[in-house]
Scaffold this motif. Structure first.
Motif, PDB file in Angstrom:
ATOM      1  N   LEU A 211       0.825  -1.212   0.000  1.00 52.91           N
ATOM      2  CA  LEU A 211       0.000   0.000   0.000  1.00 52.91           C
ATOM      3  C   LEU A 211       0.858   1.261   0.000  1.00 52.91           C
ATOM      4  O   LEU A 211       0.552   2.231  -0.682  1.00 52.91           O
ATOM      5  CB  LEU A 211      -0.934  -0.017   1.210  1.00 52.91           C
ATOM      6  CG  LEU A 211      -1.923   1.141   1.316  1.00 52.91           C
ATOM      7  CD1 LEU A 211      -2.844   1.156   0.114  1.00 52.91           C
ATOM      8  CD2 LEU A 211      -2.715   1.037   2.600  1.00 52.91           C
ATOM      9  N   SER A 212       1.973   1.250   0.732  1.00 52.93           N
ATOM     10  CA  SER A 212       2.832   2.439   0.782  1.00 52.93           C
ATOM     11  C   SER A 212       3.506   2.689  -0.568  1.00 52.93           C
ATOM     12  O   SER A 212       3.665   3.841  -0.982  1.00 52.93           O
ATOM     13  CB  SER A 212       3.878   2.286   1.882  1.00 52.93           C
ATOM     14  OG  SER A 212       4.718   1.187   1.614  1.00 52.93           O
ATOM     15  N   THR A 213       3.888   1.640  -1.271  1.00 52.85           N
ATOM     16  CA  THR A 213       4.490   1.798  -2.591  1.00 52.85           C
ATOM     17  C   THR A 213       3.472   2.347  -3.585  1.00 52.85           C
ATOM     18  O   THR A 213       3.776   3.248  -4.379  1.00 52.85           O
ATOM     19  CB  THR A 213       5.032   0.452  -3.098  1.00 52.85           C
ATOM     20  OG1 THR A 213       5.924  -0.078  -2.139  1.00 52.85           O
ATOM     21  CG2 THR A 213       5.752   0.619  -4.418  1.00 52.85           C
ATOM     22  N   THR A 214       2.259   1.832  -3.520  1.00 53.42           N
ATOM     23  CA  THR A 214       1.200   2.315  -4.403  1.00 53.42           C
ATOM     24  C   THR A 214       0.885   3.775  -4.123  1.00 53.42           C
ATOM     25  O   THR A 214       0.727   4.589  -5.043  1.00 53.42           O
ATOM     26  CB  THR A 214      -0.061   1.456  -4.222  1.00 53.42           C
ATOM     27  OG1 THR A 214       0.278   0.099  -4.447  1.00 53.42           O
ATOM     28  CG2 THR A 214      -1.146   1.877  -5.185  1.00 53.42           C
ATOM     29  N   THR A 215       0.807   4.121  -2.837  1.00 53.81           N
ATOM     30  CA  THR A 215       0.535   5.506  -2.455  1.00 53.81           C
ATOM     31  C   THR A 215       1.640   6.429  -2.941  1.00 53.81           C
ATOM     32  O   THR A 215       1.376   7.505  -3.485  1.00 53.81           O
ATOM     33  CB  THR A 215       0.390   5.611  -0.928  1.00 53.81           C
ATOM     34  OG1 THR A 215      -0.603   4.705  -0.489  1.00 53.81           O
ATOM     35  CG2 THR A 215       0.016   7.015  -0.522  1.00 53.81           C
ATOM     36  N   HIS A 216       2.886   6.008  -2.772  1.00 50.15           N
ATOM     37  CA  HIS A 216       4.018   6.817  -3.227  1.00 50.15           C
ATOM     38  C   HIS A 216       3.972   7.018  -4.743  1.00 50.15           C
ATOM     39  O   HIS A 216       4.189   8.128  -5.242  1.00 50.15           O
ATOM     40  CB  HIS A 216       5.339   6.159  -2.821  1.00 50.15           C
ATOM     41  CG  HIS A 216       6.539   6.857  -3.361  1.00 50.15           C
ATOM     42  ND1 HIS A 216       6.944   8.091  -2.893  1.00 50.15           N
ATOM     43  CD2 HIS A 216       7.413   6.518  -4.337  1.00 50.15           C
ATOM     44  CE1 HIS A 216       8.016   8.470  -3.563  1.00 50.15           C
ATOM     45  NE2 HIS A 216       8.328   7.520  -4.452  1.00 50.15           N
ATOM     46  N   ASN A 217       3.670   5.959  -5.484  1.00 52.21           N
ATOM     47  CA  ASN A 217       3.587   6.066  -6.940  1.00 52.21           C
ATOM     48  C   ASN A 217       2.467   7.012  -7.367  1.00 52.21           C
ATOM     49  O   ASN A 217       2.619   7.776  -8.327  1.00 52.21           O
ATOM     50  CB  ASN A 217       3.386   4.689  -7.563  1.00 52.21           C
ATOM     51  CG  ASN A 217       4.633   3.843  -7.473  1.00 52.21           C
ATOM     52  OD1 ASN A 217       5.740   4.361  -7.301  1.00 52.21           O
ATOM     53  ND2 ASN A 217       4.460   2.539  -7.570  1.00 52.21           N
TER      54      ASN A 217
END
Length: 54
Positions: free
Chosen positions: A3-9
């Motif tokens: 979820l954090s990677t998706t949010t960052h992207n």
């Protein structure tokens, strides 16, 4: 993907889109607004001319 990677992207994608602007270079806001105003005034004039029952 976490979820954090998706949010960052998504944040990177959203911030990168603001650099270029969303308007086309040939569109003038004054010309577009003026044309819309003229069309609306023409429609108002036609409506009032056709409404003879008052």
């Amino acid at each position: 993907m976490s979820l954090s990677t998706t949010t960052h992207n998504m944040v990177v994608l959203a911030s990168g889109g603001a650099e270029h602007g969303s308007n086309h270079d040939s569109l003038s806001p004054y010309l577009t607004g003026g044309a819309a105003f003229v069309i609306l005034m023409l429609m108002l004039w036609v409506t009032t001319r056709l409404n003879r029952d008052r």
